[in-house]
Design a protein around this motif. Structure first.
Motif, PDB file in Angstrom:
ATOM      1  N   ALA A  57      29.750  45.439  32.621  1.00  0.00           N
ATOM      2  CA  ALA A  57      29.655  44.542  33.892  1.00  0.00           C
ATOM      3  C   ALA A  57      30.494  43.409  33.720  1.00  0.00           C
ATOM      4  O   ALA A  57      30.985  42.814  34.758  1.00  0.00           O
ATOM      5  N   ASP A  58      30.640  42.779  32.672  1.00  0.00           N
ATOM      6  CA  ASP A  58      31.529  41.566  32.159  1.00  0.00           C
ATOM      7  C   ASP A  58      33.000  42.091  32.358  1.00  0.00           C
ATOM      8  O   ASP A  58      33.699  41.193  33.243  1.00  0.00           O
ATOM      9  N   THR A  59      33.403  43.128  32.031  1.00  0.00           N
ATOM     10  CA  THR A  59      34.787  43.654  32.111  1.00  0.00           C
ATOM     11  C   THR A  59      34.965  43.991  33.871  1.00  0.00           C
ATOM     12  O   THR A  59      35.960  43.598  34.373  1.00  0.00           O
ATOM     13  N   ILE A  60      34.051  44.588  34.468  1.00  0.00           N
ATOM     14  CA  ILE A  60      34.162  44.627  35.884  1.00  0.00           C
ATOM     15  C   ILE A  60      34.466  43.028  36.366  1.00  0.00           C
ATOM     16  O   ILE A  60      35.147  42.944  37.407  1.00  0.00           O
ATOM     17  N   ARG A  61      33.490  42.271  36.158  1.00  0.00           N
ATOM     18  CA  ARG A  61      33.546  40.928  36.662  1.00  0.00           C
ATOM     19  C   ARG A  61      34.870  40.250  36.662  1.00  0.00           C
ATOM     20  O   ARG A  61      35.648  39.743  37.443  1.00  0.00           O
ATOM     21  N   LYS A  62      35.527  40.361  35.406  1.00  0.00           N
ATOM     22  CA  LYS A  62      36.923  39.909  35.188  1.00  0.00           C
ATOM     23  C   LYS A  62      37.703  40.496  35.944  1.00  0.00           C
ATOM     24  O   LYS A  62      38.922  40.075  36.560  1.00  0.00           O
ATOM     25  N   VAL A  63      37.853  41.906  36.110  1.00  0.00           N
ATOM     26  CA  VAL A  63      38.726  42.656  36.864  1.00  0.00           C
ATOM     27  C   VAL A  63      38.685  42.106  38.420  1.00  0.00           C
ATOM     28  O   VAL A  63      39.697  41.955  38.770  1.00  0.00           O
ATOM     29  N   VAL A  64      37.544  42.057  38.558  1.00  0.00           N
ATOM     30  CA  VAL A  64      37.287  41.587  40.248  1.00  0.00           C
ATOM     31  C   VAL A  64      37.801  40.054  40.183  1.00  0.00           C
ATOM     32  O   VAL A  64      38.391  39.612  41.343  1.00  0.00           O
ATOM     33  N   ARG A  65      37.689  39.424  39.468  1.00  0.00           N
ATOM     34  CA  ARG A  65      38.094  38.006  39.465  1.00  0.00           C
ATOM     35  C   ARG A  65      39.785  37.861  39.524  1.00  0.00           C
ATOM     36  O   ARG A  65      40.136  37.125  40.280  1.00  0.00           O
ATOM     37  N   ILE A  66      40.246  38.681  38.773  1.00  0.00           N
ATOM     38  CA  ILE A  66      41.823  38.625  38.849  1.00  0.00           C
ATOM     39  C   ILE A  66      42.153  39.010  40.233  1.00  0.00           C
ATOM     40  O   ILE A  66      43.268  38.746  40.762  1.00  0.00           O
ATOM     41  N   ARG A  67      41.303  40.265  40.836  1.00  0.00           N
ATOM     42  CA  ARG A  67      41.917  40.934  42.084  1.00  0.00           C
ATOM     43  C   ARG A  67      41.546  39.841  43.189  1.00  0.00           C
ATOM     44  O   ARG A  67      42.478  39.928  44.093  1.00  0.00           O
ATOM     45  N   VAL A  68      40.457  39.196  43.032  1.00  0.00           N
ATOM     46  CA  VAL A  68      40.357  37.968  43.962  1.00  0.00           C
ATOM     47  C   VAL A  68      41.298  36.876  44.098  1.00  0.00           C
ATOM     48  O   VAL A  68      41.764  36.328  45.077  1.00  0.00           O
TER      49      VAL A  68
END
Length: 460
Positions: free
Chosen positions: A180-191
């Protein structure tokens, strides 16, 4: 040259580190040994068993004859008087002399030396039955101790497995939190790169927070199981590094090994019946008389002379004249004692013991039925657990492949966060099902060992 030395040093450090880690693992066998050695109830019943063995020795020695020796040296008068006298409670004095027509205060030393033997040499088996009753009581305590050890081994093994399951679930939820933390970081970069909407970031943060809460709950459950295990071990609470590898394989499955004659719990029930039967037999021996052999050797000394009857001045105040042995008597006798009202009273005690024995027999039959039912249930649970054990690898692989696929698609903008989150849910559910299925096999095997009364069935 130096690179080879550094490589060798690193290899040694790695091996040493693994060895130290392995030494820190608290195995199931260590847990069982610690519990048997430390748990208070087991130590108490061990002491009860030792005490009952000492009582057996006492019962054997009770058959020995009573051998008493006595010596007394006194100083006093010997005025006598005709008349009846009964010494209630032994409160009367043993002074004796002629019943003179007046009171005098002539006093001298006197002594009595006595040896007495009293032996109930035959009482229709009373002594033997008393010994047998003591032996039966010792056997019951020993069986109680053994069944307590067996029950406690089962409890410790169950608590150990629960802790293993809790640690595996904690590990799985930790992996889920990391995903979940990895997904959160990926989402943050994409946002931040304006590739997706900002609401995905909020959703990813919420999923990470949920995963973190779930991990904390799993950690709390793990600590609770560790606390329960420490209580069963009889040691202070600490963080256990348990062995989680052995549950990942299928154990050696036993055959049909229910042997009621060796089941510790059933043996304890049988020992209770045996004790009640022996107590009834012992009580019956009081129906009959007891034959006794007695022997007495008595020596006396007195400061009053043999002419004191006619001459009241024939006495001496000398200590040695009073305590010196001058007259002896012996007595040998054979007697029988039979309280004719005793059988009338004892018959009810015997009846009560027989009814108690009958009640204990009913308890044994109930325990036997329950153990047989538990044994049949353990077979069913073991087969079901093995079936789930074989299915979970397929489930985990499919969920892992699906999650990997959704992750790649999401990173390339070909799917949305909802699909990726759903794949993560499926994966964590598959992993938890795997963890539970692994432990369930061993718990089912432990149930079978408990029902069979043989802890060796639980071989890992």
């Amino acid at each position: 040259m130096w690179s080879k030395k550094l490589l060798l040093l690193a290899l040694c450090s790695f091996i040493t580190g693994k060895y130290i880690y392995a030494q820190q693992v608290f195995t199931l066998q260590q847990a069982i040994d610690t519990a048997v050695a430390n748990y208070g109830t087991i130590k108490a019943k061990q002491s009860y068993t030792a005490a009952s063995n000492e009582q057996v020795k006492q019962a054997r020695r009770d058959y020995l004859p009573n051998f008493n020796i006595s010596a007394q040296q006194d100083y006093g008068t010997i005025n006598g008087q005709n008349g009846p006298l009964y010494g209630f409670g032994g409160l009367a004095a043993s002074s004796s002399g002629l019943p003179l027509d007046h009171q005098n205060w002539n006093a001298a030393f006197g002594a009595l030396y006595l040896t007495n033997i009293n032996w109930d040499f035959f009482a229709f088996g009373r002594a033997k039955e008393k010994i047998k009753t003591a032996v039966a009581a010792a056997t019951q305590n020993d069986k109680d101790w053994q069944q307590e050890i067996f029950r406690h081994k089962i409890k410790v093994a169950a608590a150990y497995l629960n802790l293993v399951a809790a640690k595996q679930l904690t590990r799985s939820y930790k992996d889920n939190m990391d995903r979940a933390d990895t997904i959160r970081k990926v989402v943050r970069i994409r946002v931040l790169n304006h590739l997706i909407a900002g609401v995905d970031s909020s959703q990813a943060n919420a999923e990470y927070s949920s995963a973190r809460i779930t991990y904390t709950k799993a950690k709390d459950a793990e600590q609770e199981q560790g606390n329960q295990l420490a209580q069963l071990l009889g040691i202070p609470v600490r963080d256990f590094e348990v062995d989680t590898e052995f549950v990942k394989r299928i154990p050696n499955l036993p055959g049909d090994s229910l042997d009621e004659s060796r089941h510790p719990v059933l043996q304890w029930y049988k020992s209770r019946i045996a004790l009640a039967d022996e107590q009834a037999k012992y009580s019956k021996t009081f129906y009959y008389p007891a034959f006794s052999l007695v022997g007495v050797l008595q020596t006396r000394g007195s400061g009053f002379g043999n002419g004191y009857a006619s001459d009241q001045s024939d006495f001496s105040h000398s200590y040695w004249d009073g305590v010196k042995p001058t007259r002896s008597n012996y007595l040998i006798g054979l007697g029988v004692t039979w309280n004719l009202s005793q059988p009338f009273r004892i018959s009810k005690q015997v009846k009560a013991q027989e009814l108690t024995s009958k009640g204990l027999q009913y308890e044994y039959e109930l325990a036997d039925q329950q153990i047989k039912a538990q044994y049949a249930l353990s077979d069913t649970k073991l087969q079901n657990a093995l079936s789930n054990f074989r299915e979970v690898p397929v489930q985990v692989k499919a969920a892992s492949d699906a999650y990997l696929q959704k992750t790649v698609l999401y990173k390339n903008g070909l799917t949305n966060l909802v699909d990726l989150t759903q794949a993560a849910y499926v994966l964590i559910r598959a992993q938890t099902d795997r963890d539970i299925a692994y432990v369930n096999v061993w718990q089912a095997l432990l149930l079978k060992a408990a029902a069979a009364g043989d802890f060796n069935i639980f071989s890992y």
